[in-house]
Design a protein around this motif. Structure first.
Motif, short mmCIF file in Angstrom:
data_model
loop_
_atom_site.label_atom_id
_atom_site.label_comp_id
_atom_site.label_asym_id
_atom_site.label_seq_id
_atom_site.Cartn_x
_atom_site.Cartn_y
_atom_site.Cartn_z
N MET A 41 9.83 51.50 -0.65
CA MET A 41 9.10 50.58 0.20
C MET A 41 8.72 49.36 -0.61
SD MET A 41 5.50 52.65 0.56
CE MET A 41 4.80 51.35 1.51
N ARG A 42 8.72 48.19 0.04
CA ARG A 42 8.52 46.93 -0.65
C ARG A 42 7.14 46.37 -0.33
NH1 ARG A 42 12.12 43.49 -2.90
NH2 ARG A 42 13.81 44.76 -2.08
N MET A 43 6.44 45.95 -1.36
CA MET A 43 5.11 45.38 -1.19
C MET A 43 5.00 44.14 -2.06
SD MET A 43 3.28 48.94 -2.10
CE MET A 43 4.22 48.84 -3.62
N SER A 44 4.31 43.11 -1.58
CA SER A 44 4.02 41.95 -2.40
C SER A 44 2.95 41.12 -1.73
CB SER A 44 5.29 41.11 -2.61
OG SER A 44 4.96 39.97 -3.37
N VAL A 45 1.87 40.90 -2.47
CA VAL A 45 0.81 40.03 -1.96
C VAL A 45 1.11 38.57 -2.26
CG1 VAL A 45 -0.94 41.82 -2.21
CG2 VAL A 45 -0.50 40.27 -4.11
N GLU A 46 2.11 38.32 -3.10
CA GLU A 46 2.39 36.95 -3.53
C GLU A 46 3.27 36.18 -2.55
OE1 GLU A 46 3.51 36.26 -7.55
OE2 GLU A 46 2.59 38.11 -8.23
N LEU A 47 4.18 36.87 -1.89
CA LEU A 47 5.10 36.16 -1.00
C LEU A 47 4.39 35.33 0.05
CD1 LEU A 47 7.92 38.83 -0.48
CD2 LEU A 47 7.97 36.78 -1.92
N PRO A 48 3.36 35.84 0.74
CA PRO A 48 2.65 34.99 1.71
C PRO A 48 1.97 33.79 1.04
CG PRO A 48 2.15 37.30 2.12
CD PRO A 48 2.87 37.24 0.81
N LEU A 49 1.49 33.97 -0.20
CA LEU A 49 0.83 32.86 -0.90
C LEU A 49 1.83 31.75 -1.21
CD1 LEU A 49 -1.49 34.82 -3.36
CD2 LEU A 49 -2.14 33.63 -1.27
N TRP A 50 3.03 32.13 -1.67
CA TRP A 50 4.03 31.12 -1.98
C TRP A 50 4.46 30.38 -0.71
CZ3 TRP A 50 4.28 29.42 -6.59
CH2 TRP A 50 4.11 30.25 -7.69
N ARG A 51 4.63 31.12 0.38
CA ARG A 51 5.02 30.47 1.64
C ARG A 51 3.93 29.52 2.12
NH1 ARG A 51 7.02 36.21 4.10
NH2 ARG A 51 9.01 36.32 3.00
N ALA A 52 2.68 29.96 1.99
CA ALA A 52 1.57 29.09 2.39
C ALA A 52 1.51 27.84 1.51
CB ALA A 52 0.25 29.85 2.31
N LEU A 53 1.80 28.00 0.22
CA LEU A 53 1.79 26.85 -0.68
C LEU A 53 2.89 25.86 -0.31
CD1 LEU A 53 0.76 25.42 -3.21
CD2 LEU A 53 2.35 26.82 -4.56
N ALA A 54 4.07 26.36 0.05
CA ALA A 54 5.16 25.46 0.46
C ALA A 54 4.75 24.66 1.69
CB ALA A 54 6.42 26.27 0.73
N GLY A 55 4.16 25.33 2.67
CA GLY A 55 3.70 24.61 3.84
C GLY A 55 2.59 23.61 3.52
N TYR A 56 1.68 24.00 2.62
CA TYR A 56 0.58 23.11 2.23
C TYR A 56 1.12 21.84 1.59
CZ TYR A 56 -3.52 21.45 -0.32
OH TYR A 56 -4.54 20.67 -0.82
N ARG A 57 2.13 21.96 0.75
CA ARG A 57 2.67 20.79 0.05
C ARG A 57 3.28 19.80 1.04
NH1 ARG A 57 4.06 21.30 -5.43
NH2 ARG A 57 6.10 20.36 -5.09
N VAL A 58 4.00 20.33 2.03
CA VAL A 58 4.62 19.43 3.01
C VAL A 58 3.55 18.73 3.85
CG1 VAL A 58 6.11 19.34 5.05
CG2 VAL A 58 6.74 20.77 3.10
N LEU A 59 2.57 19.49 4.32
CA LEU A 59 1.53 18.90 5.17
C LEU A 59 0.69 17.88 4.42
CD1 LEU A 59 0.31 22.07 7.13
CD2 LEU A 59 1.77 20.21 7.95
N THR A 60 0.34 18.18 3.17
CA THR A 60 -0.47 17.23 2.40
C THR A 60 0.33 16.00 1.99
OG1 THR A 60 0.00 18.55 0.41
CG2 THR A 60 -2.09 18.94 1.55
N MET A 61 1.64 16.16 1.82
CA MET A 61 2.48 15.00 1.56
C MET A 61 2.48 14.06 2.77
SD MET A 61 5.85 13.88 2.44
CE MET A 61 6.81 15.36 2.70
N LEU A 62 2.62 14.63 3.97
CA LEU A 62 2.57 13.82 5.18
C LEU A 62 1.19 13.18 5.36
CD1 LEU A 62 4.51 16.17 7.63
CD2 LEU A 62 5.37 14.11 6.48
N TYR A 63 0.15 13.92 5.00
CA TYR A 63 -1.22 13.39 5.11
C TYR A 63 -1.40 12.19 4.18
CZ TYR A 63 -6.31 13.20 4.65
OH TYR A 63 -7.62 12.78 4.62
N ALA A 64 -0.94 12.32 2.94
CA ALA A 64 -1.07 11.21 1.98
C ALA A 64 -0.30 9.98 2.46
CB ALA A 64 -0.58 11.66 0.61
N ILE A 65 0.90 10.18 3.00
CA ILE A 65 1.68 9.04 3.51
C ILE A 65 0.96 8.42 4.72
CG2 ILE A 65 3.85 8.39 4.61
CD1 ILE A 65 5.23 10.50 2.89
N GLY A 66 0.35 9.26 5.56
CA GLY A 66 -0.40 8.73 6.70
C GLY A 66 -1.59 7.89 6.27
#
Length: 404
Positions: free
Chosen positions: A1-26
Motif C-alpha cells: 500500500m502506498r502512502m505519502s503526506v508530501e504529494l498533496p503538499l507539492w501539488r498545492a505548492l505548484a498551484g500556489y506558484r501559478v496563482l501568485t505569479m498571476l497575482y503579481a502580474i495583476g
C-alpha cells in the motif's frame, strides 16, 4: 500500500506558484502608470512567468526539486525584490508598496520547507528577510511584519513536514511488521497442521513400539520441540519495495497465489464432508453454504485443527459433532466433543510452550477472515469450538486474494 503526506503538499505548492505569479502580474497591470521604469517590471514578469510555468514539473515531487533548483528559484525571487527600487518609485516603496514578486516569494521559501524541513526553511526565509530590508532601506513596520510572518509560517510548515515524515516511516514499519507477522502465522498454521502433527504421532507410536522405534520417537519429539520454538519465535521476512520519500512508503506482503483455486464461491459443505467419520457427525443446511475459496479453505482447516485436538486429547474413538449454520449475516460452524473438557488456564499454558494449535490454526485463521473463534469448555461436559465468519468480511478477503 502506498502512502505519502508530501504529494498533496507539492501539488498545492505548484498551484500556489501559478496563482501568485498571476497575482503579481495583476498588481503590476493595475499600477503600471506608477512605475518609473515599467519596462524593467515587464521584463521581470516575463522571466517570472516563463520560469514558473517551465518549472512546474520540478515542484511536483521532492525528487525533481533539487538543491540547485531551489537555489535558482530563490534567486529569481530575491532578484525581483532587489529590482523593485529600480522599477518602482521611491514614494510607493516608502508607502508600503509591494515588491515585484510580491507573495510569489513565499512559494520559493515553502519549497525549501517541504524539501528540507524547518532548518532549510529558516535559511531561505532569512535570505528573503535580509533582501527585503535592503530593498526598503530601513526596517519599516510593515516590512518587519511581513518578514516575521514568512519566517514563522515557513519554519512551522517545515517542522510539520518533518513530523509527518517520521510518522509515515513509523506507520510503514508497523505495516511491515504486521505483514510479516501474518505471513509467519500462516506458515505456522501450515506447519502445525502438517509437520508438527506427524512428528507428534511418530513420537507417540515410537514410544509405544519401543526398541529402535523408541529412539526414533525420541528424536522426533526433540525436533517437534525445536520446530515449535522456531514457529513461535522470530518474524518471517517479507518482500518489500522501497520508494523515495516523495513517492511514499510502500509495503508489500509476500503471498503466493493459489493457481488451482476455483474462480467462484465454493460450497463449504463439500469441504467439511471429508471430516465425517463413524465417530464424527456432520449436520448441515440443505442449501449450499457459499464462501470465497480462500475463506472456505481457512474455515475447513480450522475445523480440521479442532478435530485433531479432539483425537489427540480425547482419543481416536472420541465422539465429535460438526454443526454448520448459514445465518443472514454470518456463517457459524460449531465443533463439539464429549471429552473431559479443557482445564482452566491450559490454553494459555500451551501457547506459552509453543503449542499453537488453538492460537494459530483456529483463532488465527478466523481472525484473518474478520471472524472469531470462541472456545467453551466445561469440565466433564466436553469442549465446544464456535467459529463465526461474517459474510461481508469473507467476501472482502476473497476479492483481495483474487486481486493479488
Amino acid at each position: 500500500m502506498r502512502m505519502s503526506v508530501e504529494l498533496p503538499l507539492w501539488r498545492a505548492l505548484a498551484g500556489y506558484r501559478v496563482l501568485t505569479m498571476l497575482y503579481a502580474i495583476g498588481l503590476c497591470a493595475t499600477a503600471y502608470d506608477h512605475f518609473v521604469r515599467p519596462w524593467v517590471a515587464v521584463g521581470y514578469y516575463a522571466v517570472l512567468a516563463v520560469w514558473t510555468l517551465a518549472t512546474l514539473p520540478k515542484v511536483t515531487s521532492a525528487a525533481g526539486c533539487t538543491r540547485r533548483f531551489l537555489a535558482a528559484d530563490l534567486t529569481v525571487a530575491l532578484v525581483g525584490i532587489l529590482l523593485t527600487p529600480v522599477a518602482d518609485s521611491h514614494e510607493r516603496i516608502a508607502g508600503g508598496g509591494p515588491t515585484l514578486p510580491s507573495i510569489w516569494t513565499a512559494g520559493a521559501v515553502l519549497a525549501f520547507a517541504i524539501k528540507g524541513g524547518w532548518r532549510w526553511a529558516a535559511v531561505a526565509s532569512t535570505a528573503v528577510a535580509a533582501v527585503n530590508l535592503v530593498e526598503r532601506g530601513h526596517p519599516a513596520r510593515d516590512t518587519v511584519h511581513n518578514v516575521i510572518l514568512v519566517w514563522v509560517a515557513s519554519i512551522a510548515i517545515g517542522y510539520v513536514v518533518e513530523v509527518a515524515r517520521a510518522s509515515e516511516r513509523t506507520l510503514a514499519r508497523a505495516l511491515e511488521i504486521e505483514a510479516a507477522t501474518r505471513e509467519r502465522e500462516r506458515l505456522a498454521r501450515d506447519i502445525h497442521d502438517g509437520v508438527l502433527q506427524v512428528l507428534a504421532m511418530v513420537k507417540r507410536r515410537g514410544a509405544a513400539l519401543g526398541g529402535e522405534a523408541a529412539e526414533l520417537g525420541r528424536l522426533a519429539g526433540e525436533q517437534e520441540v525445536a520446530l515449535r520454538t522456531l514457529v513461535s519465535g522470530g518474524l518471517v521476512p517479507v518482500s518489500r519495495l522501497p520508494q523515495g520519500p516523495s513517492a511514499g512508503a510502500v509495503v508489500r506482503a509476500a503471498e503466493e497465489p493459489d493457481e488451482d483455486a476455483p474462480a467462484g464461491p465454493v460450497d463449504l459443505r463439500s469441504l467439511l464432508a471429508g471430516y465425517a467419520r463413524a465417530h464424527v457427525s456432520l449436520a448441515e443446511p440443505g442449501a449450499p453454504v457459499l464462501l470465497p475459496p480462500a475463506a472456505a479453505r481457512e474455515v475447513a482447516a480450522a475445523v480440521g485443527a479442532a478435530l485433531d485436538n479432539v483425537r489427540r486429547h480425547v482419543g481416536e474413538d472420541a465422539r465429535a459433532w460438526i454443526l454448520v449454520e448459514d445465518e443472514p449475516d454470518e456463517i457459524v460452524v460449531t465443533v463439539r466433543d464429549d471429552g473431559p473438557g479443557i482445564p482452566e488456564g491450559r490454553l494459555a499454558q500451551a501457547e506459552g510452550e509453543g503449542r499453537l494449535g488453538v492460537a494459530l490454526s483456529i483463532r488465527g485463521r478466523l481472525r484473518d477472515l474478520g471472524g472469531s473463534a470462541e472456545i467453551v469448555s466445561v469440565p466433564g461436559q466436553g469442549t465446544e469450538v464456535e467459529l463465526k465468519v461474517p459474510k461481508g468480511a469473507a467476501r472482502a478477503r476473497g476479492k483481495k486474494a483474487e486481486q493479488r
